[in-house]
Scaffold this motif. Structure first.
Motif, mmCIF file in Angstrom:
data_model
loop_
_atom_site.group_PDB
_atom_site.id
_atom_site.type_symbol
_atom_site.label_atom_id
_atom_site.label_comp_id
_atom_site.label_asym_id
_atom_site.label_seq_id
_atom_site.Cartn_x
_atom_site.Cartn_y
_atom_site.Cartn_z
ATOM 1 N N THR A 269 39.536 62.664 -97.666
ATOM 2 C CA THR A 269 38.711 61.502 -97.353
ATOM 3 C C THR A 269 37.267 61.863 -97.625
ATOM 4 O OG1 THR A 269 38.847 62.289 -95.132
ATOM 5 C CG2 THR A 269 40.105 60.308 -95.643
ATOM 6 N N THR A 270 36.792 61.475 -98.758
ATOM 7 C CA THR A 270 35.390 61.713 -99.066
ATOM 8 C C THR A 270 34.618 60.465 -98.735
ATOM 9 O OG1 THR A 270 35.767 60.961 -101.270
ATOM 10 C CG2 THR A 270 35.907 63.316 -100.896
ATOM 11 N N ALA A 271 33.313 60.669 -98.555
ATOM 12 C CA ALA A 271 32.506 59.515 -98.165
ATOM 13 C C ALA A 271 32.414 58.501 -99.282
ATOM 14 C CB ALA A 271 31.113 59.955 -97.751
ATOM 15 N N THR A 272 32.595 58.954 -100.539
ATOM 16 C CA THR A 272 32.565 57.987 -101.639
ATOM 17 C C THR A 272 33.702 57.006 -101.508
ATOM 18 O OG1 THR A 272 33.647 59.742 -102.824
ATOM 19 C CG2 THR A 272 31.386 59.175 -103.479
ATOM 20 N N MET A 273 34.710 57.437 -100.795
ATOM 21 C CA MET A 273 35.864 56.572 -100.690
ATOM 22 C C MET A 273 35.792 55.692 -99.445
ATOM 23 S SD MET A 273 37.261 57.428 -103.339
ATOM 24 C CE MET A 273 36.771 58.703 -104.456
ATOM 25 N N PRO B 40 39.350 64.169 -107.916
ATOM 26 C CA PRO B 40 38.131 63.712 -107.232
ATOM 27 C C PRO B 40 36.981 63.480 -108.212
ATOM 28 C CG PRO B 40 38.969 65.735 -106.246
ATOM 29 C CD PRO B 40 39.825 65.453 -107.415
ATOM 30 N N VAL B 41 36.839 64.397 -109.179
ATOM 31 C CA VAL B 41 35.770 64.218 -110.167
ATOM 32 C C VAL B 41 36.058 63.008 -111.032
ATOM 33 C CG1 VAL B 41 34.563 65.281 -112.071
ATOM 34 C CG2 VAL B 41 35.382 66.681 -110.214
ATOM 35 N N THR B 42 37.295 62.933 -111.511
ATOM 36 C CA THR B 42 37.653 61.853 -112.415
ATOM 37 C C THR B 42 37.377 60.493 -111.797
ATOM 38 O OG1 THR B 42 39.394 63.225 -113.288
ATOM 39 C CG2 THR B 42 39.500 60.914 -113.806
ATOM 40 N N ALA C 269 33.748 43.437 -107.368
ATOM 41 C CA ALA C 269 35.184 43.234 -107.217
ATOM 42 C C ALA C 269 35.945 44.407 -107.819
ATOM 43 C CB ALA C 269 35.607 41.929 -107.897
ATOM 44 N N PHE C 270 35.511 44.826 -109.000
ATOM 45 C CA PHE C 270 36.201 45.939 -109.652
ATOM 46 C C PHE C 270 36.144 47.199 -108.809
ATOM 47 C CE2 PHE C 270 35.476 49.852 -112.047
ATOM 48 C CZ PHE C 270 36.737 50.013 -112.598
ATOM 49 N N SER C 271 34.941 47.528 -108.314
ATOM 50 C CA SER C 271 34.847 48.818 -107.632
ATOM 51 C C SER C 271 35.543 48.779 -106.288
ATOM 52 C CB SER C 271 33.387 49.250 -107.493
ATOM 53 O OG SER C 271 32.668 48.273 -106.828
ATOM 54 N N THR C 272 35.517 47.625 -105.622
ATOM 55 C CA THR C 272 36.264 47.522 -104.372
ATOM 56 C C THR C 272 37.751 47.749 -104.629
ATOM 57 O OG1 THR C 272 34.689 45.815 -103.783
ATOM 58 C CG2 THR C 272 36.565 46.092 -102.342
ATOM 59 N N PHE C 273 38.243 47.056 -105.637
ATOM 60 C CA PHE C 273 39.645 47.174 -105.982
ATOM 61 C C PHE C 273 39.985 48.617 -106.366
ATOM 62 C CE2 PHE C 273 42.878 47.115 -109.331
ATOM 63 C CZ PHE C 273 43.920 46.544 -108.643
ATOM 64 N N TYR C 274 39.105 49.212 -107.158
ATOM 65 C CA TYR C 274 39.332 50.558 -107.666
ATOM 66 C C TYR C 274 39.430 51.561 -106.519
ATOM 67 C CZ TYR C 274 38.256 54.745 -110.463
ATOM 68 O OH TYR C 274 38.263 55.967 -111.058
ATOM 69 N N ARG C 275 38.512 51.445 -105.574
ATOM 70 C CA ARG C 275 38.522 52.400 -104.474
ATOM 71 C C ARG C 275 39.711 52.173 -103.556
ATOM 72 N NH1 ARG C 275 32.733 52.437 -101.969
ATOM 73 N NH2 ARG C 275 32.631 54.674 -102.071
ATOM 74 N N GLN D 72 42.539 51.040 -104.480
ATOM 75 C CA GLN D 72 43.671 51.571 -105.229
ATOM 76 C C GLN D 72 43.749 53.093 -105.061
ATOM 77 O OE1 GLN D 72 45.295 49.173 -106.612
ATOM 78 N NE2 GLN D 72 46.969 50.380 -107.467
ATOM 79 N N LEU D 73 42.612 53.748 -105.243
ATOM 80 C CA LEU D 73 42.568 55.203 -105.108
ATOM 81 C C LEU D 73 43.034 55.619 -103.733
ATOM 82 C CD1 LEU D 73 39.246 56.432 -106.669
ATOM 83 C CD2 LEU D 73 41.567 56.873 -107.423
ATOM 84 N N LYS D 74 42.544 54.906 -102.738
ATOM 85 C CA LYS D 74 42.874 55.263 -101.371
ATOM 86 C C LYS D 74 44.356 55.148 -101.111
ATOM 87 C CE LYS D 74 39.971 55.536 -97.610
ATOM 88 N NZ LYS D 74 39.208 54.941 -96.559
ATOM 89 N N SER D 75 44.937 54.051 -101.606
ATOM 90 C CA SER D 75 46.353 53.857 -101.334
ATOM 91 C C SER D 75 47.188 54.891 -102.079
ATOM 92 C CB SER D 75 46.774 52.441 -101.727
ATOM 93 O OG SER D 75 46.667 52.295 -103.116
#
Lengths: 303, 326
Positions: free
Chosen positions: B2-6, B246-248, B312-318, B320-323
């Motif tokens: 769980t990074t803060a970027t997420m 994480p970098v990607t 919208a894209f970045s919300t969705f993207y994050r 997605q990553l989280k799930s």
């Protein structure tokens, strides 16, 4: 080529991930590779480097020729000279633009890194209401297209009488660089152990003193990267400076277009000016490049 | 991880009863942190949020260069534009202005291809540089060079090289016996050209970032994989790629946003020689705002639409990553 010989144990550790087709050949120590693999590796790297460097060298090459050199590149070799540089440096507004850019870029870097660092530290070390939404804001701010901000910013600056002033442009550039820098630096500060802060506090430093005396010196790689980023942003920004600054205060990116955008582009002056512009950027870059990898990844990944 | 970027976007908490006391208490507790972040908050508040609010307001009007407030000499002419509600947005979303969907399509193609190519090349270069190679410092400096040169200079260099009459590319291919090409002549060629230039400018950032990521993958993982008989491809797929995640995820998010908003490359490479086919949404909006009769409201509406797409894209993207991470 380089790595065909068997290396000693010292060299094997960082090399363990190479392994080109290890099963088909006979035993080879970890980290070494066949001659063919070495050739291929160097050939790829050389090609890539050539592609990366060529456009820049091309500009340097053309700039050394006469003013019309770009039309006959083959002639340049026979007429090497600094005529373009002489014109750009002594007979155009270039030095003025250069000075403007230096002022604006230096101020942006200093201001941006300073305020980004203190807030990055606060977000990294202190839990306070709003610190998550602040991170989110930093990210969102990166997404602002020029088009949405430029007209309102212009009006705002006009109301504050900051159009066509250095301060105005510096503030505008801070909107680009500060959020990114704070984001990166927060990530970088996260990688510095908290024990150091605690030791500082035990020795009687204030939180700000801890930050200023202990953390800032340790965070040099991260600071270097963000400074580099701020500087380059301000040094090469086009859209705002061409709308906000008059010809007297034009920065390089806006001013240099007057060489190129007219009906007959003066590529000779263009190229010479480009070389002169690239030099400070290159110097800043050389100063920070050894920190780039460390600073960027720590900030980018653990952000 | 769980990074803060997420972090998810923080929700605004409902004010609890006794607002003043709780404010006072939290000020006592957190004033130090707030003072330290205050400069950034002020900068963002004044220079980003206020203009954003103003931009949203403009996008709801029909302001153009002709009807905004201006001073002609000593005479002050007041603003005479009207509030038109969501008209501008309707024009854009319904496709009535005829430009939005073609521009959006090209913007998406541009972003996806640029990010994909840049990432692939950046990762490849980083993996090569991560091996023990002689002259590594030289290669690294050479490969980062495009980043060190201000973008507009790189763009001018390419423009010079693409030049149809005198460009070096045509010299090279005529020497090889091929006919001259008009590199920037057709819209398709222009599109390819801007992508090439953007990739050239973007690879160093990707390379440096992934190189750091590669270096942070512990060697033991590779050794263990090798002991288990994993082929190089398997090691790449099962050790390198997961280790780089994480970098990607961060660099892809950042570079998608940057590419989507990439202004100078398209604007400067093609200058005025375009048919408009190569305009992405951002350059299109900029031209709307500053060429001909400036259409401030239309440009502002475009800007807001771009922003909404990206958020919208970045919300969705994050999300997605989280799930995926759980």
């Amino acid at each position: 080529m380089s790595a065909t010989t068997h290396r000693g144990p010292a060299a094997t550790a960082p090399a363990s991930r190479t392994g080109t087709s290890p099963r088909t050949r006979k035993y080879r120590p970890r980290g070494s590779r066949g001659r063919g693999a070495s050739v291929a590796l160097h050939a790829t790297l050389l090609t890539a480097s050539a592609v990366a460097v060529f456009p820049v060298l091309w500009i340097v090459f053309i700039s050394l020729g006469p003013g019309s050199a770009w039309q006959q590149p083959s002639e340049v070799v026979h007429h090497l000279g600094l005529a373009n540089y002489r014109f750009v440096l002594f007979h155009s507004s270039f030095p003025k633009w250069f000075l403007n850019s230096v002022i604006v870029a230096a101020a942006t870097t200093l201001l941006g890194v300073l305020i980004a660092a203190s807030s990055g530290y606060a977000i990294s070390r202190m839990k306070f209401p709003g610190h998550k939404s602040l991170m989110w804001t930093f990210l969102i701010t990166q997404m602002f297209p020029v088009a949405v901000l430029i007209v309102p910013l212009y009006n705002l600056m006009a109301q504050l009488d900051l159009i066509d002033t250095y301060l105005g442009l510096v503030l505008v550039y801070c909107t680009i660089s500060v959020p990114f820098c704070a984001w990166m630096l927060k990530g970088y500060f996260d990688t510095i152990p908290r024990d150091i802060d605690e030791a500082g506090r035990v020795d009687g430093l204030t939180p700000f003193g801890t930050f200023w005396r202990l953390i800032v010196p340790l965070a040099r790689p991260g600071l270097a990267v963000t400074a580099f980023y701020s500087f380059l942003t301000a040094w090469g920004e086009v859209a705002y400076s061409s709308q906000f600054m008059s010809s007297k205060h034009a920065t390089l990116a806006a001013g240099i277009r007057t060489f190129a955008s007219d009906q007959r582009a003066d590529w000779g002056s263009m190229t010479a000016a480009s070389v002169v512009i690239a030099i400070p950027a290159g110097i800043v870059f050389l100063l920070v490049q050894r920190h780039l990898v460390a600073g960027l990844t720590a900030g980018g990944t653990k952000g | 991880m769980t990074t803060a970027t997420m972090d998810p976007p923080a929700r605004v908490k409902a004010p609890r009863p006794g607002l003043r006391t709780s404010l006072r208490r939290s000020w006592d507790k957190y004033w130090y942190a707030w003072v330290m972040v205050a400069p950034v908050i002020i900068v963002i508040g004044v220079l980003v949020l206020y203009p954003l609010a103003y931009g949203i307001y403009l996008s709801l009007t029909n302001a153009t260069e002709q009807n905004v407030a201006k001073d002609i000499g000593p005479v002050h002419i007041g603003a005479s534009y009207d509030f038109v509600g969501l008209h501008n947005y309707w024009q854009i979303i319904s496709g009535q202005d005829g430009d939005f969907y073609p521009r959006l399509e090209w913007t998406v193609i541009w972003t996806v291809s640029c990010v994909a190519i840049t990432y692939a090349i950046g990762l490849g270069m980083a993996m090569l540089l991560n091996r023990p190679v002689r002259f590594r410092l030289f290669y690294r400096l050479a490969l980062i060079l495009p980043w060190a040169v201000p973008a507009f200079i790189g763009v001018f260099a390419w423009r010079l090289m693409f030049n149809s009459q005198y460009g070096v590319f045509n010299d090279i291919i005529t020497h090889l016996g091929m006919p001259q090409q008009d590199w920037l002549g057709t819209p398709f060629a222009q599109k390819v050209a801007v992508i090439i230039v953007n990739v050239w400018c973007g690879v160093p950032f990707m390379m440096v970032a992934t190189l750091g990521g590669l270096q942070s993958i512990p060697n033991e993982l590779y050794e263990a994989a090798e002991m288990d008989g994993a082929t190089p491809l398997q090691r790449f797929l099962n050790v390198t790629l997961p280790g780089l995640r994480p970098v990607t995820s961060t660099v892809i998010l950042l570079s998608t946003v940057w590419t989507f908003n990439m202004f100078p490359i398209i604007f400067l490479l093609l200058g005025n020689n375009t048919t408009g086919d190569t305009d992405i949404l951002v350059t299109y909006a900029y031209e709307k705002a500053f060429t001909g009769v400036s259409d401030y409201s239309g440009a502002a509406a475009y800007g807001i639409v771009i922003l909404l797409i990206l958020v919208a894209f970045s919300t969705f993207y994050r999300r997605q990553l989280k799930s995926e991470q759980v």
